[in-house]
Motif scaffolding. Sequence first.
Motif, short mmCIF file in Angstrom:
data_model
loop_
_atom_site.label_atom_id
_atom_site.label_comp_id
_atom_site.label_asym_id
_atom_site.label_seq_id
_atom_site.Cartn_x
_atom_site.Cartn_y
_atom_site.Cartn_z
N UNK B 207 -21.66 50.38 18.11
CA UNK B 207 -20.69 49.41 18.61
C UNK B 207 -21.24 48.00 18.57
N UNK B 208 -22.47 47.85 19.03
CA UNK B 208 -23.05 46.51 19.06
C UNK B 208 -23.22 45.96 17.64
N UNK B 209 -23.68 46.82 16.73
CA UNK B 209 -23.85 46.35 15.35
C UNK B 209 -22.50 46.07 14.70
N UNK B 210 -21.51 46.86 15.10
CA UNK B 210 -20.14 46.64 14.62
C UNK B 210 -19.67 45.24 15.06
N UNK B 211 -19.91 44.94 16.33
CA UNK B 211 -19.47 43.66 16.87
C UNK B 211 -20.24 42.49 16.25
N UNK B 212 -21.46 42.75 15.85
CA UNK B 212 -22.22 41.69 15.18
C UNK B 212 -21.65 41.45 13.79
N UNK B 213 -21.18 42.53 13.16
CA UNK B 213 -20.66 42.43 11.80
C UNK B 213 -19.23 41.89 11.79
N UNK B 214 -18.42 42.40 12.71
CA UNK B 214 -17.03 41.95 12.83
C UNK B 214 -16.88 41.35 14.22
N UNK B 215 -17.26 40.08 14.39
CA UNK B 215 -17.50 39.55 15.75
C UNK B 215 -16.24 39.25 16.55
N UNK B 216 -15.36 40.20 16.62
CA UNK B 216 -14.22 40.02 17.50
C UNK B 216 -13.98 41.35 18.21
N UNK B 217 -14.00 41.30 19.54
CA UNK B 217 -13.84 42.57 20.25
C UNK B 217 -12.57 42.56 21.09
N UNK B 218 -11.95 43.73 21.17
CA UNK B 218 -10.74 43.88 21.99
C UNK B 218 -10.63 45.34 22.45
N UNK B 219 -9.85 45.60 23.50
CA UNK B 219 -9.86 46.93 24.13
C UNK B 219 -9.45 48.09 23.23
#
Lengths: 239, 297
Positions: B207-219
């Motif tokens: 998840x963290x690496x995902x968010x680093x790669x696609x830096x937008x998070x939502x529920x």
Amino acid sequence: MMLKIEDLIVSYGGIEALKGVSIEVEEGKIITLVGANGAGKSTTLRSIVGLVKPKSGKIIFEDKNLQNVKTQDLIKMGITLVPEGRRVFPNLSVLENLKLGAFVRKDEANIKSDLEWVYSLFPRLKERTWQLAGTLSGGEQQMLAVGRALMSRPRLMMMDEPSLGLAPLIVKEIFRIIKEVNKKGVTILLIEQNANAALHIADTGYVLETGNIALKGTGKELLSNDDVKKAYLGDSVHL
Amino acid sequence: MTLDVFLQHITNGISLGSLYALIAIGYTMVYGILRLINFAHGDIFMMATYFAFYGVVIFSLPWYFVFVFAIILTGILGIIVEKTAYKTLRDAPKISILISAIGASYLLENLAVVIFGGRPKAFPTPDLFNKVVQVGNISVQRLTFIIPVVTVALLFMLLYLINKTKSGMAMRAVSKDHETARLMGVDVDKTISFTFFIGSMLAAVGGIMWALKFPQIQPLMGVIPGLKCFIAAVIGGIGNVTGAVVGGFILGIGEIMLVALLPSLTGYRDAFAFILLIVILIFKPTGIMGEKISEKV
């Protein structure tokens, strides 16, 4: 008395599988419980290890009531069960299965010597140390199940139908091992449909019939008892 | 397509595949031990990104400290989900636990909406990961290299844990036979919780690496990756950890290559995973590395 079962009643959804069974297991002896299919043999064992909840009755192991002891803690008290149908872990190697038998032990040096002992009892297992247990033959799996139980250094070893589905030669071998293990001081509670074989090695035998103890006696007495002969030893069948 | 462009795509595919692999492992581990599809797994993955986000943004702690903390916290969340939604239903019919899993998934999604808000948040990426590296004629983000390296390292650690340690042996035993494992003195409940802990921590790393790669998070960010990684686990042979990783790579690389080779099908990118699932289920239902031990009676 090492293990004392008093007036055990177990019912499965209203049907009583055990209707007041009392059994005494004396330390150092081989006790056997024989009976036909559905007599309640397995239910008795499963109640002792807590896999079945009895409706009433007492199960006392060395003055301790087993009612509230969790299944996973029995092995630390010195109780082990060789389950019906061997139930070896097919995805684990022979060695891993044996190590799992010693799962709760921390005395590495003794575990090693016990492993050597089990291998000397069952040289076949040593040859197959690295093989997955699922690839063993039925007889080898039974040997592994017994070996695995021994790896816990049990004081009471309970066995559920160790001869089931095995060739006569292997059954003989298994029973020879049971006697040998017993000589080392391990108390045995053996459940068998093969009454003949079981009563031959037993000090005391119980005959279980539809949830009741029908007879109790020494192995020899029961072997020569006419009712037992008729019902379980097949002597009266003359075609 | 030139070789350089091809390599560029492959690198991206491997990177995406690694992320899928990390999440797929969690599905496969839980399935292996409980024969349950943990539908909440994708949402646990989502929660990890929020834990990391708040650690960095609100508490402004150093990122490496936050990441470790978020990973552990996610592992604990996994245990909480297991204890509340699954353990209480251990003796219930399979279908009840399945419904409970779906419920846990919705609960986490909506909790996230309530607590974190529904609007997407920008995930802060430390410069360390963002720097572009030039290899020959291809230029890639450093992160694109870091992701597969971390994934492979974690896979080896996990395989060591499962195959060489005592807890791993207990996990394998429990996965085959709860009752007999109990007779051997294995604490089955603890072993199951431990499995959720490990699986959720891996999802957190993903998840963290995902968010680093696609830096937008939502529920709801965990829903589609969750489904795809479940598919990856099935493709690889559910219950098999290495299979899950292989499945993840196949899916990641396949998806990127599909878009690269046939740009007109870009809109079908997500459908690719499901088509692959159907094909696998028809021709090899046990997956590529599915269990094949013969059990003699």
